[in-house]
Design a protein around this motif. Structure first.
Motif: not given
Lengths: 292, 278
Positions: A174, A181-182, A187, B104, B107-108, B120, B130-131, B134-135, B187, B191
């Motif tokens: 998880l 996804v960054g 977070q 970070v 990974r995006r 999730f 969600w991705g 939060i980005n 998912r 991005l």
């Protein structure tokens, strides 16, 4: 006799040995339950008739038939509320830090060892700490606040350790999913790890608070009053708590106060068992929703 | 088909491009990469160029370093204590391991799909949303419409839309294993990454679900650069344009998939693909 026949003879003996141990284990298990049942029967026969309206709403008295439990109930509820408000955020935050953020180094392992050791320190030692720190050094006096802060320190290690277990049980997949996804570490923790760990954390919190509810020793050390004929109104008021009041009654010379003490124990047990039941309900409800 | 959104990422700054990307420049290149778990060296001096828009398969026996190398590409190994990388991994001319690069952001831009589907424990909709949320990619006005469009586009892109369009509010965990894995691909697509890394994406799936994921990879070809680690050589042969064979942390052979499987140059490659070890 050939070896198979020998083996068959031995097999019967092995089964008999197994059954003997099964009986033994059953007796051991029953011993615990029997003790609890005997205790409950004794308390109930002694105190059940004393748990009545005037007992639950009255204040302390030197006459057993007029003795009331209300200041102790209110005191305990207030103390536990403040203890929770202080210990839960600090404990959960510490657990999150240790599990999700702390670097694996010497300092972290010293902190971890310390927390584990603190969980094993006797409650009365925390009472001495509370007396020195809150009552004397911070001049909070023998107040409700001193009692609550002392109990907060007492349950902190328990909350930290159990919350860490709950956080550690969240599957790594998880965390990786969120990070991939960054998401930042925070977070990931806030949106995924904490919600997933919440049932375990709540269970640990409730169990820790029910332990605090039953503690008398540290409160006696910091000076909980034994005769409080009024309800605490503010944080600086002197106070009593259920275990303290029960202890006081049981030490009274009049024989009838033993029955009053038993009535107090019944009320305390009802509150404790309902807190534990809440923990179980939370765990089951959340457990059925989250599956991996 | 995968349609590109008009303005997907207004706030996303690129990872400091130092060389302007040309159609021919590689999507990713490794220069003399070594990777260590403590004292153990898992990757030995790997140099490889990954061309843009192709599907590249990493094959090799267990423990050959192919998954480790894959995780180096989006800095997933950062979380392994005592691990260390030497050499350079260039993305748009920028070393992904340079001090000023934020993992970070890496990974995006370089997405990942894991071995075991790991949606999730949220709704199907939120798994996608969600991705970008939060980005900070979601525009302030018209959030809902923007997200609705994104969710539909990604689920269509992952060939999942028709199966889930009436139950977007249900938990992603309520889907079958194969659907979960396609949700994870959707998912990652949300991005709009340039590269999607897939770490044995079908190893936990039944043959039918595997087939659907492979079909999906085929559809994504050209739109994304896909690097797929697989234990299944037939799968590598079916889906990839290029194949890299690793053995004991070394890149043994790398070339067009047809050639590598039909006329391997290295004896070790031949031994592996003909099933003599691995």
């Amino acid at each position: 006799m050939n070896s198979l026949a020998v083996a068959d003879a031995q097999l019967a003996a092995r089964h008999r040995a197994g059954r003997r141990f099964e009986v033994l284990l059953w007796l051991m298990t029953a011993a615990g339950v029997v003790m609890l049942v005997l205790l409950l029967i004794q308390i109930l026969t002694q105190g059940a008739t004393w748990v009545r309206g005037s007992f639950l709403t009255g204040v302390a008295s030197i006459r057993p038939e007029r003795a009331g439990f209300l200041p102790a109930i209110v005191g305990s509820v207030a103390i536990i509320a403040i203890t929770g408000l202080v210990a839960v955020p600090v404990g959960v935050a510490a657990a999150v830090y240790l599990e999700e953020f702390a670097p694996r180094n010497r300092l972290t392992s010293i902190i971890e060892t310390n927390v584990s050791n603190l969980a094993g320190v006797p409650a009365i030692v925390y009472g001495l700490l509370g007396l020195a720190l809150f009552v004397r050094a911070l001049s909070l006096g023998r107040s409700l606040l001193s009692g609550a802060l002392t109990l907060a320190i007492l349950v902190l290690p328990t909350i930290i350790i159990a919350s860490r277990e709950a956080i550690r049980a969240v599957p790594q997949s998880l965390r990786l999913a969120a990070l991939a996804v960054g998401a930042t570490r925070w977070q990931t923790t806030w949106h995924h790890v904490l919600p997933a760990a919440l049932p375990g954390v709540l269970t640990s919190v409730i169990l820790a608070l029910s332990r605090a509810l039953g503690e008398a020793a540290p409160l006696l050390v910091i000076g909980a009053a034994s005769y409080v004929p009024f309800l605490p109104r503010k944080l600086s008021d002197s106070f009593t708590a259920m275990p303290i009041q029960i202890y006081t009654w049981s030490a009274m010379p009049q024989a009838q106060f033993q029955n009053v003490a038993a009535a107090g124990i019944i009320v305390l047990l009802v509150v404790l068992l309902s807190m534990n039941a809440t923990a179980i309900i939370i765990r089951q409800r959340a457990g059925s929703k989250l599956k991996w | 088909m995968v349609s590109q959104s008009p303005s997907p990422s207004p706030t996303a700054a690129p990872v400091r491009p130092q060389a302007a990307p040309t159609p021919d420049s590689p999507a990713l290149s490794c220069e003399n990469v070594n990777f260590f778990y403590g004292e153990t060296q898992a990757i030995q001096n790997v140099t490889i160029d990954v061309p843009r828009g192709k599907v590249i398969a990493f094959i090799g026996p267990s423990g050959c370093g192919k998954s480790t190398l894959l995780r180096c590409f989006n800095r997933m190994n950062d979380f392994i204590p005592d691990s260390r990388l030497e050499g350079r991994i260039l993305f748009h001319g920028q070393d992904l391991y340079a001090r000023e690069v934020d993992p970070v952001q890496v990974r995006r831009r370089i997405g990942m799909v894991f071995q075991k589907p790991n949606p999730f424990p949220k709704s199907i909709y939120d798994n996608i949303a969600w991705g970008p949320l939060i980005n900070g990619l979601v525009p302030r006005s018209g959030r809902r419409a923007w997200l609705d469009a994104l969710v539909e586009r990604c689920l269509r892109g992952a060939a999942l839309w028709d199966e889930v369009k009436d139950r977007l509010g249900e938990s992603g965990l309520a889907l079958s294993g194969g659907q979960q894995q396609r949700l994870c691909i959707a998912r990652a697509m949300a991005l709009e990454p340039e590269i999607i890394l897939m770490d044995e994406p079908c190893s936990a799936l039944d043959p039918r679900s595997t087939q659907r994921v492979e079909d999906l990879i085929d559809e994504l070809r050209g739109h994304y650069t896909i690097i797929i680690v697989t234990h299944n050589m037939q799968q590598a042969a079916r889906v990839s344009d290029l194949t890299a064979f690793y053995y004991l942390g070394e890149l043994v052979e790398y070339g067009p998939t047809d050639e590598l499987f039909q006329r391997p140059r290295e004896p070790r490659t031949e031994a592996y693909i003909t099933g003599r070890f691995g």
